[in-house]
Enzyme design. Structure first.
Site, PDB file in Angstrom:
ATOM      1  N   ASP A  82      14.163   3.137  39.766  1.00  0.00           N
ATOM      2  CA  ASP A  82      12.983   2.072  39.361  1.00  0.00           C
ATOM      3  C   ASP A  82      12.328   3.211  37.865  1.00  0.00           C
ATOM      4  OD1 ASP A  82      11.342   0.038  38.638  1.00  0.00           O
ATOM      5  OD2 ASP A  82       9.788   0.795  40.144  1.00  0.00           O
ATOM      6  N   GLU A 134      13.536  -1.813  29.573  1.00  0.00           N
ATOM      7  CA  GLU A 134      12.343  -2.371  28.966  1.00  0.00           C
ATOM      8  C   GLU A 134      12.005  -2.565  27.863  1.00  0.00           C
ATOM      9  OE1 GLU A 134       9.104  -0.898  31.434  1.00  0.00           O
ATOM     10  OE2 GLU A 134       7.540  -1.203  30.007  1.00  0.00           O
ATOM     11  N   HIS A 180       1.483  -3.007  36.483  1.00  0.00           N
ATOM     12  CA  HIS A 180       1.663  -2.399  37.841  1.00  0.00           C
ATOM     13  C   HIS A 180       0.340  -2.033  38.416  1.00  0.00           C
ATOM     14  CE1 HIS A 180       5.333  -0.986  35.294  1.00  0.00           C
ATOM     15  NE2 HIS A 180       5.805  -1.714  36.423  1.00  0.00           N
ATOM     16  N   HIS A 208       7.757  -7.308  36.629  1.00  0.00           N
ATOM     17  CA  HIS A 208       7.290  -6.179  37.221  1.00  0.00           C
ATOM     18  C   HIS A 208       6.082  -6.453  37.720  1.00  0.00           C
ATOM     19  CE1 HIS A 208      10.105  -2.618  36.096  1.00  0.00           C
ATOM     20  NE2 HIS A 208      10.716  -3.802  35.795  1.00  0.00           N
ATOM     21  N   GLY A 209       5.333  -5.577  38.313  1.00  0.00           N
ATOM     22  CA  GLY A 209       3.662  -5.659  38.695  1.00  0.00           C
ATOM     23  C   GLY A 209       3.653  -6.970  39.614  1.00  0.00           C
ATOM     24  N   THR A 233       3.140  -1.602  44.997  1.00  0.00           N
ATOM     25  CA  THR A 233       1.689  -1.357  45.535  1.00  0.00           C
ATOM     26  C   THR A 233       1.310  -1.835  46.756  1.00  0.00           C
ATOM     27  OG1 THR A 233       1.053  -1.364  43.432  1.00  0.00           O
ATOM     28  CG2 THR A 233      -0.683  -1.561  44.705  1.00  0.00           C
TER      29      THR A 233
HETATM   30  P1  13P Z   1       3.712  -3.237  41.796  1.00  0.00           P
HETATM   31  O1  13P Z   1       2.962  -1.884  41.979  1.00  0.00           O
HETATM   32  O2  13P Z   1       2.229  -4.218  41.032  1.00  0.00           O
HETATM   33  O3  13P Z   1       3.696  -4.171  42.872  1.00  0.00           O
HETATM   34  O4  13P Z   1       4.468  -3.436  40.635  1.00  0.00           O
HETATM   35  C1  13P Z   1       5.803  -2.791  41.052  1.00  0.00           C
HETATM   36  C2  13P Z   1       6.807  -2.445  39.935  1.00  0.00           C
HETATM   37  O5  13P Z   1       7.073  -3.426  39.134  1.00  0.00           O
HETATM   38  C3  13P Z   1       7.659  -1.322  40.044  1.00  0.00           C
HETATM   39  O6  13P Z   1       8.253  -1.063  38.973  1.00  0.00           O
END
Ligand code: 13P
Length: 294
Positions: A82, A134, A180, A208-209, A233
């Site tokens: 990642d 990206e 994120h 993402h996120g 997260t």
């Molecule tokens: P989160 O930390 O918001 O879950 O996002 C994870 C992510 O996109 C890792 O690249």
């Protein structure tokens, strides 16, 4: 089955209108929780390591763990880097056994991003490794990468079209308004942009996120072209919370294996819930069979 590359599973997900969950483990137990959850849901899954996790555990340990867990698994597992920022680390991952890598050169100009991403696709192609890249700048905090709100910007659809035409990506990560980490307030997702980018590129998209997005938002993004949803997260919070909650509820219990089991269950349940939310349950074994037949 041995680990699989990115494109076959994201393409299958796109065709059948679901997304593959991509989860960030921080140790062997969290990696095992991710893969066991995928098995229980009968779903394909992406185990993705941050650069920080790679530096912490080293290449060899991570590959040994994931192979041990995935090779005996009846569902397809891709092992992904990642937000790779350094060519050297990406090269090491490809040589060590990652089946997919992300190049995040989004801090560079469009031309430099394209050139660096091209270097990675060239490196990866000969090894049969999938690539994610990206465009635009995704906001928030992802391990050591901190992008302030005013610095984040959405991907340009015209540039996205050129970017994807020039690169053979397994999955494309345009910035579309997610961030994120923990959202402060309601995220502003550019749904029209997702639709336009997918229409113009035809490349499965990465969202993402994923932590904190509603079911409705995630489902809408999947419908518009997202075939990979990242969750980090959420899992980190349960890694700590699962351990701490058990101790708070059982303050006299100093049996570590019981604490670890409670933490493991919390993480596994979260991954199962997310896989169901992404519509991937029940797709794993059938996909594995079709990949074996190739
Ligand atoms: P989160 O930390 O918001 O879950 O996002 C994870 C992510 O996109 C890792 O690249």
């Amino acid at each position: 089955m041995s680990l699989v590359s990115l494109a076959p599973i994201t393409e299958a997900a796109r065709k059948a209108n679901y997304a593959v969950g991509a989860f960030n483990p921080v140790d062997y137990a969290s990696m095992k929780a991710i893969i066991r959850a995928a098995e229980e849901e009968d779903a394909p899954v992406i185990v993705q390591t941050s650069a920080k996790t790679v530096r912490y555990h080293g290449y060899e340990a991570l590959v040994v763990w994931v192979r041990e867990l995935a090779e005996r698994s009846p569902v397809p597992v891709a092992f992904h880097l990642d937000h790779g920022k350094e060519l050297e680390m990406i090269q090491h991952c490809i040589a060590a056994g990652w089946t997919s890598v992300m190049i995040d050169a989004s801090h560079l100009s469009f031309e430099e991003n394209l050139a660096m991403s091209r270097k990675v696709t060239t490196m990866a192609e000969s090894a049969g490794v999938g690539v994610e890249a990206e465009l635009g700048k995704i906001g928030g905090v992802e391990e050591e990468i901190v992008v302030a709100e005013e610095e984040a910007h959405l991907a340009d659809p015209g540039k996205a079209e050129i970017f994807c035409r020039e690169l053979n990506l397994g999955v494309f990560a345009p910035a579309i308004g997610t961030a994120h980490g923990v959202y402060r307030g309601e995220p502003k997702i550019a749904f029209d942009l997702i639709e336009e980018i997918y229409r113009r590129t035809g490349t499965p998209l990465a969202l993402h996120g994923g932590t904190g997005l509603s079911d409705e938002t995630i489902q809408r993004c999947i419908k518009l072209g997202c075939a990979k949803v990242n969750i980090s997260t959420n899992l980190k919070h349960l890694f700590i919370g699962g351990f701490a909650d058990y101790h708070r509820e059982n303050p006299q219990d100093y049996e570590p294996l019981k604490v670890l089991a409670a933490q493991f269950e919390c993480m596994k349940n979260l991954v199962r819930e997310k896989i169901r939310q992404f519509g991937a349950s029940g797709k794993g074994r059938a996909l594995e069979t079709s990949l074996c037949a190739l």
